[in-house]
Motif scaffolding. Structure first.
Motif, mmCIF file in Angstrom:
data_model
loop_
_atom_site.group_PDB
_atom_site.id
_atom_site.type_symbol
_atom_site.label_atom_id
_atom_site.label_comp_id
_atom_site.label_asym_id
_atom_site.label_seq_id
_atom_site.Cartn_x
_atom_site.Cartn_y
_atom_site.Cartn_z
ATOM 1 N N VAL A 1 0.836 -1.193 0.000
ATOM 2 C CA VAL A 1 0.000 0.000 0.000
ATOM 3 C C VAL A 1 0.876 1.249 0.000
ATOM 4 O O VAL A 1 0.622 2.209 -0.734
ATOM 5 C CB VAL A 1 -0.952 0.004 1.216
ATOM 6 C CG1 VAL A 1 -1.737 1.307 1.284
ATOM 7 C CG2 VAL A 1 -1.906 -1.190 1.157
ATOM 8 N N ARG A 2 1.934 1.216 0.801
ATOM 9 C CA ARG A 2 2.862 2.346 0.852
ATOM 10 C C ARG A 2 3.544 2.551 -0.494
ATOM 11 O O ARG A 2 3.761 3.702 -0.926
ATOM 12 C CB ARG A 2 3.913 2.103 1.938
ATOM 13 C CG ARG A 2 4.888 3.263 2.122
ATOM 14 C CD ARG A 2 4.193 4.486 2.664
ATOM 15 N NE ARG A 2 5.082 5.632 2.740
ATOM 16 C CZ ARG A 2 4.721 6.836 3.153
ATOM 17 N NH1 ARG A 2 3.479 7.059 3.540
ATOM 18 N NH2 ARG A 2 5.578 7.819 3.193
ATOM 19 N N ARG A 3 3.885 1.471 -1.163
ATOM 20 C CA ARG A 3 4.496 1.565 -2.495
ATOM 21 C C ARG A 3 3.555 2.290 -3.454
ATOM 22 O O ARG A 3 3.983 3.144 -4.239
ATOM 23 C CB ARG A 3 4.803 0.158 -3.021
ATOM 24 C CG ARG A 3 5.065 0.030 -4.504
ATOM 25 C CD ARG A 3 6.407 0.549 -4.903
ATOM 26 N NE ARG A 3 6.663 0.273 -6.319
ATOM 27 C CZ ARG A 3 7.475 0.992 -7.064
ATOM 28 N NH1 ARG A 3 8.131 2.019 -6.560
ATOM 29 N NH2 ARG A 3 7.666 0.687 -8.336
ATOM 30 N N LEU A 4 2.273 1.999 -3.380
ATOM 31 C CA LEU A 4 1.286 2.675 -4.222
ATOM 32 C C LEU A 4 1.260 4.167 -3.917
ATOM 33 O O LEU A 4 1.213 5.003 -4.834
ATOM 34 C CB LEU A 4 -0.088 2.040 -3.991
ATOM 35 C CG LEU A 4 -1.224 2.452 -4.924
ATOM 36 C CD1 LEU A 4 -0.942 2.028 -6.352
ATOM 37 C CD2 LEU A 4 -2.544 1.855 -4.441
ATOM 38 N N ILE A 5 1.313 4.515 -2.644
ATOM 39 C CA ILE A 5 1.332 5.924 -2.248
ATOM 40 C C ILE A 5 2.588 6.612 -2.770
ATOM 41 O O ILE A 5 2.543 7.746 -3.272
ATOM 42 C CB ILE A 5 1.237 6.040 -0.713
ATOM 43 C CG1 ILE A 5 -0.129 5.538 -0.229
ATOM 44 C CG2 ILE A 5 1.482 7.478 -0.258
ATOM 45 C CD1 ILE A 5 -0.230 5.385 1.271
ATOM 46 N N GLU A 6 3.726 5.920 -2.663
ATOM 47 C CA GLU A 6 4.997 6.515 -3.100
ATOM 48 C C GLU A 6 5.061 6.718 -4.606
ATOM 49 O O GLU A 6 5.856 7.516 -5.100
ATOM 50 C CB GLU A 6 6.153 5.634 -2.636
ATOM 51 C CG GLU A 6 6.362 5.688 -1.120
ATOM 52 C CD GLU A 6 7.341 4.650 -0.621
ATOM 53 O OE1 GLU A 6 7.696 3.735 -1.415
ATOM 54 O OE2 GLU A 6 7.742 4.734 0.553
ATOM 55 N N LEU A 7 4.205 6.006 -5.362
ATOM 56 C CA LEU A 7 4.111 6.217 -6.802
ATOM 57 C C LEU A 7 3.243 7.428 -7.139
ATOM 58 O O LEU A 7 2.973 7.697 -8.308
ATOM 59 C CB LEU A 7 3.539 4.963 -7.477
ATOM 60 C CG LEU A 7 4.445 3.727 -7.488
ATOM 61 C CD1 LEU A 7 3.683 2.516 -8.013
ATOM 62 C CD2 LEU A 7 5.686 3.976 -8.344
ATOM 63 N N ASP A 8 2.823 8.155 -6.107
ATOM 64 C CA ASP A 8 1.966 9.343 -6.244
ATOM 65 C C ASP A 8 0.553 9.013 -6.685
ATOM 66 O O ASP A 8 -0.130 9.850 -7.293
ATOM 67 C CB ASP A 8 2.596 10.368 -7.207
ATOM 68 C CG ASP A 8 3.848 11.010 -6.628
ATOM 69 O OD1 ASP A 8 3.904 11.173 -5.392
ATOM 70 O OD2 ASP A 8 4.762 11.339 -7.411
ATOM 71 N N ALA A 9 0.116 7.798 -6.387
ATOM 72 C CA ALA A 9 -1.292 7.471 -6.608
ATOM 73 C C ALA A 9 -2.149 8.212 -5.584
ATOM 74 O O ALA A 9 -1.703 8.514 -4.473
ATOM 75 C CB ALA A 9 -1.512 5.967 -6.476
ATOM 76 N N ARG A 10 -3.367 8.490 -5.969
ATOM 77 C CA ARG A 10 -4.333 9.131 -5.065
ATOM 78 C C ARG A 10 -4.987 8.006 -4.253
ATOM 79 O O ARG A 10 -5.882 7.308 -4.739
ATOM 80 C CB ARG A 10 -5.370 9.883 -5.905
ATOM 81 C CG ARG A 10 -6.448 10.626 -5.135
ATOM 82 C CD ARG A 10 -7.435 11.230 -6.130
ATOM 83 N NE ARG A 10 -8.582 11.824 -5.478
ATOM 84 C CZ ARG A 10 -8.662 13.098 -5.099
ATOM 85 N NH1 ARG A 10 -7.644 13.916 -5.310
ATOM 86 N NH2 ARG A 10 -9.759 13.556 -4.521
ATOM 87 N N VAL A 11 -4.536 7.816 -3.010
ATOM 88 C CA VAL A 11 -4.945 6.669 -2.192
ATOM 89 C C VAL A 11 -5.746 7.149 -0.991
ATOM 90 O O VAL A 11 -5.337 8.085 -0.293
ATOM 91 C CB VAL A 11 -3.722 5.863 -1.717
ATOM 92 C CG1 VAL A 11 -4.157 4.693 -0.827
ATOM 93 C CG2 VAL A 11 -2.920 5.345 -2.911
ATOM 94 N N ARG A 12 -6.876 6.498 -0.751
ATOM 95 C CA ARG A 12 -7.691 6.752 0.437
ATOM 96 C C ARG A 12 -7.829 5.439 1.200
ATOM 97 O O ARG A 12 -8.149 4.405 0.612
ATOM 98 C CB ARG A 12 -9.080 7.287 0.066
ATOM 99 C CG ARG A 12 -9.035 8.583 -0.733
ATOM 100 C CD ARG A 12 -8.545 9.743 0.109
ATOM 101 N NE ARG A 12 -8.501 11.002 -0.633
ATOM 102 C CZ ARG A 12 -7.429 11.486 -1.224
ATOM 103 N NH1 ARG A 12 -6.285 10.799 -1.181
ATOM 104 N NH2 ARG A 12 -7.465 12.638 -1.864
ATOM 105 N N ILE A 13 -7.592 5.477 2.511
ATOM 106 C CA ILE A 13 -7.655 4.281 3.347
ATOM 107 C C ILE A 13 -8.838 4.406 4.293
ATOM 108 O O ILE A 13 -8.921 5.356 5.075
ATOM 109 C CB ILE A 13 -6.351 4.099 4.148
ATOM 110 C CG1 ILE A 13 -5.167 3.930 3.198
ATOM 111 C CG2 ILE A 13 -6.457 2.890 5.088
ATOM 112 C CD1 ILE A 13 -3.813 3.935 3.897
ATOM 113 N N LEU A 14 -9.764 3.451 4.214
ATOM 114 C CA LEU A 14 -10.939 3.452 5.081
ATOM 115 C C LEU A 14 -10.742 2.477 6.239
ATOM 116 O O LEU A 14 -10.017 1.493 6.128
ATOM 117 C CB LEU A 14 -12.189 3.063 4.290
ATOM 118 C CG LEU A 14 -12.506 3.902 3.052
ATOM 119 C CD1 LEU A 14 -13.843 3.459 2.452
ATOM 120 C CD2 LEU A 14 -12.527 5.394 3.380
#
Length: 468
Positions: A140-153
């Protein structure tokens, strides 16, 4: 994998990802290549909580005729109930078309054009069951570091982990002493992972109290079973207290044997809890970002993304103050009094299945959600074996999206192969349910699906047999 293209079926005019590449063995598992209208699956794909599917038809007809479907401005990719399975999560990212695999390693992926445009929503329950809690969070952190727009519920397992870990070693408080034990055997894979990653070598248990003291810190005192009902009586119905006592008794008898089977002493368990708190709660902890980013819900267009569902109190808060207030209310409560959080309306939104022990969602509550612009909720929590499902519950449209993708649950449910699933809400006015456990992607387009559902139910009336 190439960017999404149109499928061959001319009746389903939606974009599906194509899972192609020079290294097909990397693109696990097998994913559907064609779409069908959502009604194609019969009762595996749609229904109404009491069996009257004409009520579902009526609500879809109302929303469609009144033009109440409002779609997001960017694609939304919804992933839920990952339960510590990194491989299933990355496979689900591939299924969404939001990432492309770049190598054989699980973490070898990059964003596609769609992924750079989309919002990725992690719909709760990242923790428990296994096999790898921390490795999942690193993905999940890798996805964030790729500058994806991530929301965690928030999911019920996520919040229970937070409350359980915080409860260890705290001052005696019979309202909260049971929260670590409440995690039960499902937390053992996480404890084992922490031990194996951080507690090796001859001095691994240096500074950890003896076995008896660790047990005292971890488990509720013997008088808890008498004290808790008295303290909870003014806050919880008698039936819920009875269910809670039974649950804790069962976990008291099963937790230590599960630990021993994994090679964990109570000293290992206590040490792993202390390490968890360092990793997740300390400012420089590797996973400090996880709970900081967590929110209760995400509202866009006609849709509310949440882990489980609503009750009247939260519907009232939402109508009065909006989703920002809802999330602020959650964040204030998350590090407050554990009892008040877990047994109140906030936690009801992450665990309700509209049972008798759950908080009530009445027709007036549903009306308040509609007044807030919410006409469908998209959620996990109810695990399904045939991909996603549309259900009418309490008069509210539910897109149920826990498609049972983690290895542990798949084995328990008798599902074969690796799991992957994603629910795509597209700005062009359709929803896709993609799962390894249904041969076609399920396509919801309001007008077409309404027509198909009407036809299916008419056919049932004539034949006297359910359309499956």
């Amino acid at each position: 994998m190439t960017e999404p293209t149109k499928p061959q079926d001319p009746q389903i005019d939606v974009a599906l990802p194509q899972y192609k590449g020079p290294w097909p063995s990397w693109l696990y598992p097998e994913l559907p290549r064609e779409a069908r209208d959502w009604t194609f699956g019969g009762d595996k794909s749609f229904g109404e909580e009491n069996g009257d599917r004409k009520l579902l038809l009526g609500e879809l007809d109302r929303l469609t005729k009144r033009k109440l479907w409002v779609w997001p401005k960017r694609p939304v990719l919804f992933f839920s109930d990952l339960h510590a399975d990194r491989k299933a999560f990355v496979a689900s990212l591939v299924a969404s078309g939001g990432v492309r695999r770049t190598g054989p390693g699980v973490m070898n992926f990059r964003l596609t054009k769609l992924g750079r445009q989309a919002t990725f929503i992690i719909g709760g329950d990242c923790f428990d069951k296994g096999p790898h809690n921390l490795k999942l969070l690193r993905a999940v952190r890798r996805l964030i570091e790729l500058d994806a727009r991530v929301r965690i519920l928030a999911g019920n397992h996520d919040v229970r982990n937070l409350l359980g870990m915080r409860a260890v070693g705290a001052d005696v408080d019979h309202r909260n002493d049971h929260f670590f034990l409440r995690l039960g055997p499902k937390v053992v894979p996480l404890l084992t992972e922490i031990r194996d990653s951080y507690m090796t070598g001859r001095n691994a248990l240096a500074g950890i109290p003896n076995e008896a003291e660790c047990r005292r810190c971890l488990l509720p005192a013997p008088d808890w079973f008498d004290a808790f009902p008295k303290m909870a009586a003014d806050h919880l119905p008698a039936k819920q207290i009875e269910v809670e006592l039974k649950r804790i008794r069962n976990k008291l008898s099963s937790f230590e044997p599960a630990c021993r089977a994994a090679g964990l002493s109570m000293r290992h368990v206590y040490g792993a809890v202390m390490k968890w708190r360092e990793l997740f709660l300390e400012p420089d902890g590797e996973f400090n970002w996880f709970f900081k980013r967590m929110r209760l819900g995400y509202h866009v267009g006609s849709f509310m993304f949440i882990h489980a569902g609503f009750d009247d109190e939260m519907a009232d808060l939402l109508r009065a103050d909006g989703v920002k207030a809802l999330n602020r209310h959650f964040r204030d409560a998350m590090f407050g009094e554990p009892f008040d959080l877990y047994y109140g309306s906030i936690a009801n939104t992450i665990r309700t299945k509209y049972r008798s022990i759950d908080n009530r969602l009445s027709p007036k509550g549903v009306e308040k959600l509609h007044d807030s612009g919410i006409h469908a909720i998209i959620h996990g929590h109810r695990n399904l074996l045939d991909g996603q499902r549309i259900m009418l519950r309490r008069g509210l449209i539910n897109f149920e999206c826990d498609s049972t993708i983690d290895q542990h649950s798949r084995h328990k449910e008798g599902l074969t192969g690796s799991g992957a699933a994603v629910t795509v809400v597209h700005p062009d006015g359709y929803i896709l349910g993609i799962s390894t456990d249904f041969p076609y992607a399920k396509a919801f387009e309001p007008k077409r699906t309404l027509t198909a559902l009407s036809s299916a139910l008419t056919s049932e009336d004539k034949s006297g047999k359910p359309n499956r």
